[in-house]
Design an enzyme around this catalytic site. Structure first.
Site, PDB file in Angstrom:
ATOM      1  N   GLY A 237     -39.759  10.992  -9.749  1.00 25.28           N
ATOM      2  CA  GLY A 237     -40.360  12.314  -9.259  1.00 25.28           C
ATOM      3  C   GLY A 237     -40.861  13.121 -10.708  1.00 25.28           C
ATOM      4  N   CYS A 263     -35.094   7.489 -19.584  1.00 26.82           N
ATOM      5  CA  CYS A 263     -36.170   7.631 -18.797  1.00 26.82           C
ATOM      6  C   CYS A 263     -36.525   9.181 -18.258  1.00 26.82           C
ATOM      7  CB  CYS A 263     -36.263   6.652 -17.551  1.00 26.82           C
ATOM      8  SG  CYS A 263     -37.608   6.322 -16.664  1.00 26.82           S
ATOM      9  N   GLN A 267     -36.807  12.775 -20.191  1.00 29.08           N
ATOM     10  CA  GLN A 267     -37.913  14.108 -19.618  1.00 29.08           C
ATOM     11  C   GLN A 267     -37.058  15.264 -19.600  1.00 29.08           C
ATOM     12  OE1 GLN A 267     -39.793  12.372 -16.177  1.00 29.08           O
ATOM     13  NE2 GLN A 267     -40.507  10.458 -17.743  1.00 29.08           N
ATOM     14  N   GLY A 307     -44.070   7.636 -15.114  1.00 32.05           N
ATOM     15  CA  GLY A 307     -45.409   8.374 -14.706  1.00 32.05           C
ATOM     16  C   GLY A 307     -45.659   9.766 -15.528  1.00 32.05           C
ATOM     17  N   PHE A 308     -44.546  10.205 -16.267  1.00 32.77           N
ATOM     18  CA  PHE A 308     -44.418  11.417 -16.801  1.00 32.77           C
ATOM     19  C   PHE A 308     -44.020  11.074 -18.200  1.00 32.77           C
ATOM     20  CE2 PHE A 308     -44.161  12.450 -12.490  1.00 32.77           C
ATOM     21  CZ  PHE A 308     -45.295  13.484 -12.141  1.00 32.77           C
ATOM     22  N   HIS A 355     -35.918   1.665 -20.585  1.00 31.35           N
ATOM     23  CA  HIS A 355     -34.714   1.387 -20.095  1.00 31.35           C
ATOM     24  C   HIS A 355     -34.099   0.173 -20.976  1.00 31.35           C
ATOM     25  CE1 HIS A 355     -35.457   2.728 -15.931  1.00 31.35           C
ATOM     26  NE2 HIS A 355     -36.476   3.003 -16.433  1.00 31.35           N
ATOM     27  N   GLU A 357     -31.196  -1.032 -20.729  1.00 35.47           N
ATOM     28  CA  GLU A 357     -30.375  -2.090 -19.880  1.00 35.47           C
ATOM     29  C   GLU A 357     -31.459  -3.416 -19.762  1.00 35.47           C
ATOM     30  OE1 GLU A 357     -32.776  -0.545 -17.058  1.00 35.47           O
ATOM     31  OE2 GLU A 357     -31.665   0.642 -18.287  1.00 35.47           O
TER      32      GLU A 357
END
Length: 387
Positions: A237, A263, A267, A307-308, A355, A357
């Protein structure tokens, strides 16, 4: 073990600009819509499919040959496959791995994931790289015969990713606790915005009793478990559509809780600091993304899916517009100079866009969990001294 690919039905991928790509049905039959994105990972397709960050997205694998190792019950990163749809060029007809429990196409069909195979994935990838990620739909089986104009109307009627808050679709409904497997430090409040199991395991190994909490949790819910720190996970999202999560993080930071976000959590940290976010043209997805850690000068190969990005000064120290003191960008993406991490200098908080992990992927960034552990231990030591 063989797949069911010999019984092929037609399928078509339709993009919102009218582009069409004909292929063969893969997985479930029917229609699915979402944002069409590509991932560059050569391995780890099962981890990709079960990453909740891909909710609402039709994922294209740039690696041409997919499915040769099948799927198993050990590698999923969450409770189900989350992608809205799946695009591959060359699905394997034979599963050749001793760990496999079933074929990939059977798993896709079981979870109702509509896919397409046999198309020129390089052409689709180049198109998206040129024009940006866009809405699309896969029509397979009898749905492939729907009138093309009606198919395009289905695509253009679908919601765009910008402005969507999808965390409620992927988050747990009630708190789940994983006890520490390392020397215990204390309770860790984890807001599940789409967390991966490998993240939970890494945090537990660092001595945290990991409380994975619903995305709807309040600051009082967090305070109730008496946490030593707060963690925001990855997830799907638009961060600009998550005002409630920003308010929650802001309250926790003002409480003085140490914070680590990855991630989507990066943001939201940016927004809590008073910074803006923006949508990338086609995002970063894959396990081969180079990032420089500004604190060490080391370049890491990282796993990413976003994507952001956060809009922040890349060089030097700046003041948080929201009043959290001095901030610096700690990590930078070397492909396009995107903010890949931030560090607060006056409060115990940092985040990264990728990420650590890395399941599946490289382990270059796994040290960040150790950095978080050290930050929490240092904070607890100072807190004890002040007491």
């Amino acid at each position: 073990m063989t797949s069911s690919l010999l019984n092929r039905d037609r399928a078509v991928l339709v993009l919102e600009d009218g582009s069409r790509f004909d292929g063969w049905a893969y997985g479930a039959r029917g229609t699915t819509v979402g944002e069409v994105v590509f991932t560059t990972g050569m391995t780890g397709y099962q981890e990709t499919l079960t990453d909740p960050s891909y909710a609402g997205q039709i994922v294209l694998q740039t690696a041409p040959h997919i499915g040769n190792t099948g799927v198993n019950d050990e590698d999923p990163e969450s409770r189900r496959i989350w992608v809205a749809g799946y695009i591959v060029r060359d699905p394997s007809r034979v599963v050749s791995n001793w760990r496999a429990d079933e074929s990939l196409d059977a798993a896709l069909e079981r979870d109702g994931i509509v896919g397409i195979s046999g198309i020129d994935t390089r052409a689709v990838t180049r198109h998206i790289r040129s024009d940006g990620s866009m809405r699309g739909a896969v029509f397979s089986g009898i749905d492939a015969e729907i009138d093309p104009e009606e198919q395009l109307r289905t695509v253009t009627a679908a919601p765009e990713m910008a402005g969507r808050n999808l965390s409620a679709e992927v988050s747990v409904s009630e708190t789940q606790v994983t006890p520490a497997t390392g020397e215990r430090i204390g309770n860790l409040a984890v807001i599940d915005l789409g967390i991966k199991q490998a993240t939970v395991d890494n945090l537990a190994r660092r001595g945290f009793d990991v409380h994975v909490m619903p995305q709807s949790s309040t600051i009082d819910d967090i305070r109730a478990i008496d946490p030593v720190a707060l963690f925001f996970s990855n997830g799907p999202g638009d961060p600009a559509a998550s005002d409630g999560h920003v308010a929650l993080l802001t309250a926790a930071l003002r409480d003085g809780l140490p914070y680590f976000g990855i991630c989507f959590g990066n943001q939201l940290f940016g927004r809590a600091l008073g910074l803006g976010t923006y949508k990338l043209p086609f995002g970063h997805r894959g396990i081969n993304q180079p990032v420089r850690d500004n604190t060490t000068g080391k370049v890491e190969i990282t796993a990413q899916n976003h994507g952001f990005a956060v809009d922040a000064p890349l060089e030097g120290v700046f003041d948080s517009p929201a009043g959290f003191g001095r901030i610096e960008v700690s990590h930078i993406g070397l492909n396009d100079n995107v903010v890949e991490g931030m560090r607060a200098l006056d409060i115990p908080a940092f985040s990264v866009q990728y990420h650590p992990e890395a399941a599946g992927g490289p382990n270059d960034a796994n040290y960040l969990f150790d950095r978080f552990q050290a930050m929490v231990m240092d904070h607890l030591g100072k807190k004890g001294t002040n007491a």
